[in-house]
Write a protein that holds these residues in place. Structure first.
Motif, mmCIF file in Angstrom:
data_model
loop_
_atom_site.group_PDB
_atom_site.id
_atom_site.type_symbol
_atom_site.label_atom_id
_atom_site.label_comp_id
_atom_site.label_asym_id
_atom_site.label_seq_id
_atom_site.Cartn_x
_atom_site.Cartn_y
_atom_site.Cartn_z
ATOM 1 N N ARG A 183 0.609 -1.057 0.317
ATOM 2 C CA ARG A 183 -0.101 -0.152 -0.499
ATOM 3 C C ARG A 183 1.125 1.375 -0.269
ATOM 4 N NH1 ARG A 183 -1.788 -0.322 6.497
ATOM 5 N NH2 ARG A 183 -0.022 0.280 6.631
ATOM 6 N N LEU A 184 0.683 2.196 0.277
ATOM 7 C CA LEU A 184 0.503 3.478 -0.060
ATOM 8 C C LEU A 184 0.942 3.800 1.290
ATOM 9 C CD1 LEU A 184 1.445 6.356 -2.156
ATOM 10 C CD2 LEU A 184 -0.041 7.129 -1.134
ATOM 11 N N ASP A 185 -0.023 4.018 2.043
ATOM 12 C CA ASP A 185 -0.073 3.992 3.694
ATOM 13 C C ASP A 185 -1.038 3.440 3.978
ATOM 14 O OD1 ASP A 185 -2.473 6.008 3.648
ATOM 15 O OD2 ASP A 185 -0.929 7.737 3.470
ATOM 16 N N ALA A 186 -1.594 3.373 5.109
ATOM 17 C CA ALA A 186 -2.868 2.965 5.569
ATOM 18 C C ALA A 186 -4.057 3.768 5.107
ATOM 19 C CB ALA A 186 -2.458 2.969 7.216
ATOM 20 N N SER A 187 -4.158 4.546 4.442
ATOM 21 C CA SER A 187 -6.058 5.157 4.055
ATOM 22 C C SER A 187 -6.272 4.475 3.268
ATOM 23 C CB SER A 187 -5.185 6.515 3.426
ATOM 24 O OG SER A 187 -4.513 7.210 3.866
ATOM 25 N N ARG A 188 -7.818 4.275 3.486
ATOM 26 C CA ARG A 188 -8.021 3.544 3.183
ATOM 27 C C ARG A 188 -9.235 4.445 1.750
ATOM 28 N NH1 ARG A 188 -5.677 -0.292 2.987
ATOM 29 N NH2 ARG A 188 -5.607 -1.922 4.147
ATOM 30 N N ALA A 189 -10.617 4.369 1.683
ATOM 31 C CA ALA A 189 -11.785 4.984 1.459
ATOM 32 C C ALA A 189 -11.567 7.104 1.590
ATOM 33 C CB ALA A 189 -12.884 4.436 1.000
ATOM 34 N N LYS A 190 -11.144 6.831 2.729
ATOM 35 C CA LYS A 190 -10.488 8.601 3.140
ATOM 36 C C LYS A 190 -9.226 8.431 3.323
ATOM 37 C CE LYS A 190 -15.526 9.219 4.546
ATOM 38 N NZ LYS A 190 -15.789 9.468 3.623
ATOM 39 N N ALA A 191 -8.897 9.558 3.562
ATOM 40 C CA ALA A 191 -7.188 9.551 3.786
ATOM 41 C C ALA A 191 -7.189 9.740 5.766
ATOM 42 C CB ALA A 191 -6.401 11.248 3.543
ATOM 43 N N GLY A 192 -6.339 8.475 5.673
ATOM 44 C CA GLY A 192 -5.349 8.788 7.190
ATOM 45 C C GLY A 192 -5.168 10.534 7.671
ATOM 46 N N PRO A 193 -4.955 10.124 8.731
ATOM 47 C CA PRO A 193 -3.675 11.239 9.320
ATOM 48 C C PRO A 193 -2.703 11.485 8.050
ATOM 49 C CG PRO A 193 -3.813 10.037 10.652
ATOM 50 C CD PRO A 193 -5.258 9.459 9.607
ATOM 51 N N PRO A 194 -1.960 12.937 8.698
ATOM 52 C CA PRO A 194 -1.368 13.456 7.472
ATOM 53 C C PRO A 194 0.471 12.633 8.235
ATOM 54 C CG PRO A 194 -1.979 14.958 8.827
ATOM 55 C CD PRO A 194 -3.082 13.814 9.041
ATOM 56 N N ASP A 195 0.698 11.731 9.014
ATOM 57 C CA ASP A 195 1.753 11.437 9.749
ATOM 58 C C ASP A 195 1.320 9.837 9.688
ATOM 59 O OD1 ASP A 195 -0.263 10.815 11.706
ATOM 60 O OD2 ASP A 195 0.683 11.282 13.688
ATOM 61 N N LEU A 196 0.796 9.545 8.631
ATOM 62 C CA LEU A 196 0.697 8.026 8.211
ATOM 63 C C LEU A 196 2.422 7.777 7.553
ATOM 64 C CD1 LEU A 196 -2.369 7.361 6.907
ATOM 65 C CD2 LEU A 196 -1.287 6.559 9.060
ATOM 66 N N ARG A 197 2.656 6.166 8.074
ATOM 67 C CA ARG A 197 3.819 5.333 7.425
ATOM 68 C C ARG A 197 3.856 5.309 6.724
ATOM 69 N NH1 ARG A 197 6.561 1.367 5.528
ATOM 70 N NH2 ARG A 197 8.886 1.646 7.016
ATOM 71 N N ARG A 198 5.099 6.123 5.596
ATOM 72 C CA ARG A 198 4.447 6.169 4.282
ATOM 73 C C ARG A 198 5.214 5.017 3.080
ATOM 74 N NH1 ARG A 198 8.005 11.910 3.065
ATOM 75 N NH2 ARG A 198 7.246 11.099 0.451
ATOM 76 N N ASP A 199 4.758 3.816 3.745
ATOM 77 C CA ASP A 199 5.045 2.408 3.384
ATOM 78 C C ASP A 199 5.541 2.438 1.789
ATOM 79 O OD1 ASP A 199 3.514 2.041 5.050
ATOM 80 O OD2 ASP A 199 2.086 0.499 4.998
#
Length: 184
Positions: A137-153
């Motif tokens: 994945r890009l990060d832990a976001s799903r159908a809505k953006a997660g918080p801006p400090d998510l790990r950038r997978d």
């Protein structure tokens, strides 16, 4: 309907392609490869999972370039079922979001089939030899953006690929809308 990409098949050789882009040119895999790796992202214009991360995707493509990682996005959805995913919509999206990478149109869906793309977004992180090292994945976001400090997978994995040629052993698959296949 949500779909999940399969786990990474380390070493799988990415197939070449020849696709038209929103910038009026045609691109093959060699044209988009970076000296240290490449991301091929299957996206579309309407999927809420893509729209939730599109600005982060643009950011990560930009931030990976100094690491020698090339980037291209491909839209393979059937534009008959989803007209917004047609070429004109792609041109508009690339312009509105200031894509710094080629946005390619897979009209006959052959590239999506060759890659085994399952959803939008679906990320294929390749090393310098074009061998798969990341399918997460890009990060832990799903159908809505997660918080801006998510790990950038995706970013972290591809930075590792650029430095070592190998992706991380532990990867969390991407989740998104299923590819919209044309009727047979």
């Amino acid at each position: 309907m949500a779909a999940t990409a399969p786990v990474c098949d380390f070493g799988w050789a990415a197939p070449d392609f020849d696709l038209p882009a929103t910038d009026g040119r045609r691109y093959g895999l060699r044209d988009v490869m970076g000296p240290n790796g490449t991301v091929i992202a299957f996206i579309c214009n309407h999927c809420p999972y893509v729209l939730a991360v599109i600005d982060r995707l643009v950011r990560d493509a930009h931030d990976l370039a100094p690491h020698g990682v090339g980037f291209a996005a491909i839209c393979s959805n059937d534009p008959v079922q989803y007209p917004v995913d047609g070429f004109d919509g792609m041109v508009a999206m690339a312009r509105e979001r200031a894509f710094s990478f080629p946005y390619l149109h897979d009209a006959d869906q052959s590239v999506a089939r060759a890659y085994g793309a399952a959803c939008t977004p679906d990320f294929f992180g390749l090393n310098a030899d074009g061998a798969l090292q990341y399918r997460g994945r890009l990060d832990a976001s799903r159908a809505k953006a997660g918080p801006p400090d998510l790990r950038r997978d995706l970013f972290e994995a591809m930075r590792q690929v650029a430095e070592t040629g190998r992706g991380p052993e532990d990867q969390i698959p991407s989740m998104g809308c299923s590819i919209k296949w044309a009727a047979a």
